[in-house]
Design a protein around this motif. Sequence first.
Motif, PDB file in Angstrom:
ATOM      1  N   PHE A 119       0.860  -0.969   0.316  1.00  0.00           N
ATOM      2  CA  PHE A 119      -0.398  -0.298   0.142  1.00  0.00           C
ATOM      3  C   PHE A 119       0.646   0.651  -0.197  1.00  0.00           C
ATOM      4  O   PHE A 119       2.260   1.533   1.027  1.00  0.00           O
ATOM      5  N   HIS A 123      -3.253   4.973   1.591  1.00  0.00           N
ATOM      6  CA  HIS A 123      -4.363   4.454   1.352  1.00  0.00           C
ATOM      7  C   HIS A 123      -4.517   3.483   3.010  1.00  0.00           C
ATOM      8  O   HIS A 123      -3.699   3.432   3.491  1.00  0.00           O
ATOM      9  N   ARG A 155       0.081   2.289  -4.610  1.00  0.00           N
ATOM     10  CA  ARG A 155       0.827   0.955  -4.049  1.00  0.00           C
ATOM     11  C   ARG A 155       2.337   1.500  -4.392  1.00  0.00           C
ATOM     12  O   ARG A 155       2.811   2.900  -4.922  1.00  0.00           O
TER      13      ARG A 155
END
Length: 169
Positions: A119, A123, A155
């Motif tokens: 992540f 996130h 990401r």
Amino acid sequence: MITIRPARDGDLDGFLTLAAQVEHWFGPMVEEPGFHRAVEAHIRTGAALIAEATEPVAPSAEAPGPVGGLLFGADPPTYHVHWLVTAAHCRGAGVGRRLMAEAMLRYVSGPGTVEVVTFGPDHPGAVESGARAFYEKLGFAPGEPTDPGPEGGSRQIYRLDVPDPVRPV
């Protein structure tokens, strides 16, 4: 007690059970044929590990069964953690660390670099899942951002430089 072993035919359902617990962070997997094919391919090539509880892990835990899974890939000198999940009731109990240690021993010959996409810092799963802190505790360093996940969340690549010989994490 928890054991780590190579996944085998018949373990797909265990991976799907684990995937169902994290779809809200990663996007659809359980009903996705592509995910099924990826798990089956990793099992077939010996690049999948499963953590199994032979007895309940905590007093309120579910029955014995899969409590973690890992899919790994190697293109030396670069190695990839394709997927790593620990059951919700086992997070923080060392299951992920044991899966990574076993993967490093089995699949990484070093020197090289192990990469994982996790992540991004913004996130919601970055903190809630503990994934970023987990990889940092193992010595991974944050790298560049990469493509968003299927659910649209950010990401980031994390990397671990591996000396020769490989030492357990």
